[in-house]
Motif scaffolding. Sequence first.
Motif, PDB file in Angstrom:
ATOM      1  N   UNK A 252       0.925  -9.637  -2.414  1.00  0.00           N
ATOM      2  CA  UNK A 252       0.976  -8.820  -3.623  1.00  0.00           C
ATOM      3  C   UNK A 252       0.215  -7.523  -3.408  1.00  0.00           C
ATOM      4  N   UNK A 253       0.747  -6.376  -3.844  1.00  0.00           N
ATOM      5  CA  UNK A 253       0.027  -5.103  -3.709  1.00  0.00           C
ATOM      6  C   UNK A 253      -1.337  -5.174  -4.387  1.00  0.00           C
ATOM      7  N   UNK A 254      -2.291  -4.450  -3.841  1.00  0.00           N
ATOM      8  CA  UNK A 254      -3.667  -4.500  -4.349  1.00  0.00           C
ATOM      9  C   UNK A 254      -3.724  -4.116  -5.823  1.00  0.00           C
ATOM     10  N   UNK A 255      -2.919  -3.139  -6.227  1.00  0.00           N
ATOM     11  CA  UNK A 255      -2.924  -2.723  -7.628  1.00  0.00           C
ATOM     12  C   UNK A 255      -2.481  -3.858  -8.542  1.00  0.00           C
ATOM     13  N   UNK A 256      -1.521  -4.663  -8.079  1.00  0.00           N
ATOM     14  CA  UNK A 256      -1.065  -5.801  -8.875  1.00  0.00           C
ATOM     15  C   UNK A 256      -2.090  -6.933  -8.867  1.00  0.00           C
ATOM     16  N   UNK A 257      -2.803  -7.070  -7.759  1.00  0.00           N
ATOM     17  CA  UNK A 257      -3.873  -8.074  -7.698  1.00  0.00           C
ATOM     18  C   UNK A 257      -4.923  -7.764  -8.757  1.00  0.00           C
ATOM     19  N   UNK A 258      -5.280  -6.478  -8.869  1.00  0.00           N
ATOM     20  CA  UNK A 258      -6.290  -6.065  -9.847  1.00  0.00           C
ATOM     21  C   UNK A 258      -5.872  -6.459 -11.260  1.00  0.00           C
ATOM     22  N   UNK A 259      -4.635  -6.176 -11.600  1.00  0.00           N
ATOM     23  CA  UNK A 259      -4.139  -6.487 -12.948  1.00  0.00           C
ATOM     24  C   UNK A 259      -4.107  -7.996 -13.175  1.00  0.00           C
ATOM     25  N   UNK A 260      -3.708  -8.756 -12.143  1.00  0.00           N
ATOM     26  CA  UNK A 260      -3.535 -10.206 -12.307  1.00  0.00           C
ATOM     27  C   UNK A 260      -4.854 -10.938 -12.511  1.00  0.00           C
ATOM     28  N   UNK A 268     -12.220   0.914 -11.004  1.00  0.00           N
ATOM     29  CA  UNK A 268     -13.330   0.002 -11.301  1.00  0.00           C
ATOM     30  C   UNK A 268     -13.206  -1.278 -10.471  1.00  0.00           C
ATOM     31  N   UNK A 269     -11.977  -1.772 -10.319  1.00  0.00           N
ATOM     32  CA  UNK A 269     -11.727  -2.958  -9.503  1.00  0.00           C
ATOM     33  C   UNK A 269     -12.154  -2.720  -8.059  1.00  0.00           C
ATOM     34  N   UNK A 270     -11.757  -1.579  -7.488  1.00  0.00           N
ATOM     35  CA  UNK A 270     -12.117  -1.260  -6.105  1.00  0.00           C
ATOM     36  C   UNK A 270     -13.637  -1.180  -5.955  1.00  0.00           C
ATOM     37  N   UNK A 271     -14.284  -0.537  -6.934  1.00  0.00           N
ATOM     38  CA  UNK A 271     -15.738  -0.379  -6.873  1.00  0.00           C
ATOM     39  C   UNK A 271     -16.445  -1.735  -6.929  1.00  0.00           C
ATOM     40  N   UNK A 272     -15.984  -2.599  -7.834  1.00  0.00           N
ATOM     41  CA  UNK A 272     -16.614  -3.912  -7.965  1.00  0.00           C
ATOM     42  C   UNK A 272     -16.318  -4.795  -6.756  1.00  0.00           C
ATOM     43  N   UNK A 273     -15.128  -4.686  -6.205  1.00  0.00           N
ATOM     44  CA  UNK A 273     -14.785  -5.473  -5.035  1.00  0.00           C
ATOM     45  C   UNK A 273     -15.700  -5.101  -3.869  1.00  0.00           C
ATOM     46  N   UNK A 274     -15.882  -3.816  -3.658  1.00  0.00           N
ATOM     47  CA  UNK A 274     -16.757  -3.367  -2.576  1.00  0.00           C
ATOM     48  C   UNK A 274     -18.207  -3.799  -2.839  1.00  0.00           C
ATOM     49  N   UNK A 275     -18.603  -3.783  -4.123  1.00  0.00           N
ATOM     50  CA  UNK A 275     -19.967  -4.176  -4.486  1.00  0.00           C
ATOM     51  C   UNK A 275     -20.236  -5.637  -4.124  1.00  0.00           C
ATOM     52  N   UNK A 276     -19.250  -6.519  -4.363  1.00  0.00           N
ATOM     53  CA  UNK A 276     -19.455  -7.946  -4.144  1.00  0.00           C
ATOM     54  C   UNK A 276     -19.116  -8.400  -2.729  1.00  0.00           C
ATOM     55  N   UNK A 277     -18.187  -7.692  -2.060  1.00  0.00           N
ATOM     56  CA  UNK A 277     -17.731  -8.144  -0.744  1.00  0.00           C
ATOM     57  C   UNK A 277     -18.075  -7.180   0.390  1.00  0.00           C
ATOM     58  N   UNK A 278     -18.606  -6.012   0.051  1.00  0.00           N
ATOM     59  CA  UNK A 278     -18.997  -5.011   1.052  1.00  0.00           C
ATOM     60  C   UNK A 278     -17.819  -4.438   1.832  1.00  0.00           C
ATOM     61  N   UNK A 279     -16.612  -4.689   1.380  1.00  0.00           N
ATOM     62  CA  UNK A 279     -15.401  -4.102   1.953  1.00  0.00           C
ATOM     63  C   UNK A 279     -14.426  -3.829   0.814  1.00  0.00           C
ATOM     64  N   UNK A 280     -13.397  -3.041   1.078  1.00  0.00           N
ATOM     65  CA  UNK A 280     -12.350  -2.820   0.087  1.00  0.00           C
ATOM     66  C   UNK A 280     -11.386  -4.009   0.120  1.00  0.00           C
ATOM     67  N   UNK A 281     -10.540  -4.163  -0.903  1.00  0.00           N
ATOM     68  CA  UNK A 281      -9.554  -5.249  -0.867  1.00  0.00           C
ATOM     69  C   UNK A 281      -8.642  -5.176   0.361  1.00  0.00           C
ATOM     70  N   UNK A 282      -8.240  -3.977   0.750  1.00  0.00           N
ATOM     71  CA  UNK A 282      -7.376  -3.823   1.925  1.00  0.00           C
ATOM     72  C   UNK A 282      -8.101  -4.245   3.191  1.00  0.00           C
ATOM     73  N   UNK A 283      -9.370  -3.866   3.305  1.00  0.00           N
ATOM     74  CA  UNK A 283     -10.155  -4.264   4.473  1.00  0.00           C
ATOM     75  C   UNK A 283     -10.370  -5.776   4.486  1.00  0.00           C
ATOM     76  N   UNK A 284     -10.589  -6.353   3.312  1.00  0.00           N
ATOM     77  CA  UNK A 284     -10.764  -7.802   3.208  1.00  0.00           C
ATOM     78  C   UNK A 284      -9.518  -8.502   3.736  1.00  0.00           C
ATOM     79  N   UNK A 285      -8.354  -8.045   3.317  1.00  0.00           N
ATOM     80  CA  UNK A 285      -7.088  -8.672   3.741  1.00  0.00           C
ATOM     81  C   UNK A 285      -6.882  -8.526   5.247  1.00  0.00           C
ATOM     82  N   UNK A 286      -7.325  -7.412   5.807  1.00  0.00           N
ATOM     83  CA  UNK A 286      -7.136  -7.191   7.239  1.00  0.00           C
ATOM     84  C   UNK A 286      -7.999  -8.112   8.099  1.00  0.00           C
ATOM     85  N   UNK A 287      -9.058  -8.697   7.510  1.00  0.00           N
ATOM     86  CA  UNK A 287      -9.934  -9.611   8.251  1.00  0.00           C
ATOM     87  C   UNK A 287      -9.364 -11.020   8.310  1.00  0.00           C
ATOM     88  N   UNK A 288      -8.343 -11.296   7.494  1.00  0.00           N
ATOM     89  CA  UNK A 288      -7.842 -12.668   7.415  1.00  0.00           C
ATOM     90  C   UNK A 288      -7.053 -13.043   8.655  1.00  0.00           C
TER      91      UNK A 288
END
Length: 288
Positions: A252-260, A268-288
Amino acid sequence: MIPIYHENNTHGTAVFPLQVYSHHDKDGFFSVSQHWHEELEWICAEHGVLNLTVRGRSFTLHPGEFCFINSGELHEIKSGGPSLHHAIVFNPDILDFTLYDICQHSFIRPVTSGNLIFPTLPSVFSPEESQMILFHMQEIIRLYHTLPSCASLSIKIHILQILELFFQADCFLENTISSKEKDSQNKLKKVIEYIHENYAGPISLPDLAKICFMSPNYFCHYFKQEIGKPPIAFINEYRIQKACQILTDSELPVSQVAISVGFDNFSYFIRKFREYKNVTPTEYRSHL
């Protein structure tokens, strides 16, 4: 995998209700949100750092350190970077004897009934005693994963030896929780259950406070005292955990993940994600 608020997973089997979870987190993303279960949970860190919150108290486990979580205690676990830790989760009734002897009466039943509880951090133990407890935990972990002959019997013996150390050092605590405190904790658990069920939509502070029959201001103070963080921070963090699950399990696209997961503001979603995980959602997905 993110556990639900009241964890109903079966740990072990019907004839041996004990399971050892060994978590190797190479990226530092491991996180289990606030939940509780009837089983006892003993956690020890092997590598890296673990950040835990138990009944609103936060602390850190370093390699070679361990802690104890009692039945019904709200707790969460997060890695502080790459780590390896083990969780021994078991139904305390596994220790009961069929024959009601002096051991059952004086040592086993007080623990299995919840009249005596474990301190979260057994800091009163001497270094030698702590090393003995750690040795028994490591043996339980080794036996569980290798399953030699008589593994279940050996595991049970090691658990009983840990209990023996606690009784010898007089380290058990009396469970003095009052009916009023228990009722208050049950209301708090209902609040967390409500958040877990409604995170994808708007959640208002007055609605949460109403569950506890409190004013919003007093509820905020009470929630932070018991959980260790304000309600809004808890909601955001849980939404980010759910976002991580979706990023892992879907394309699912990151923008749709935020809404879901309940964020109507993408920045705000991107900022909070980086705050809690120290990476962006896209970077998080690339580590999987």
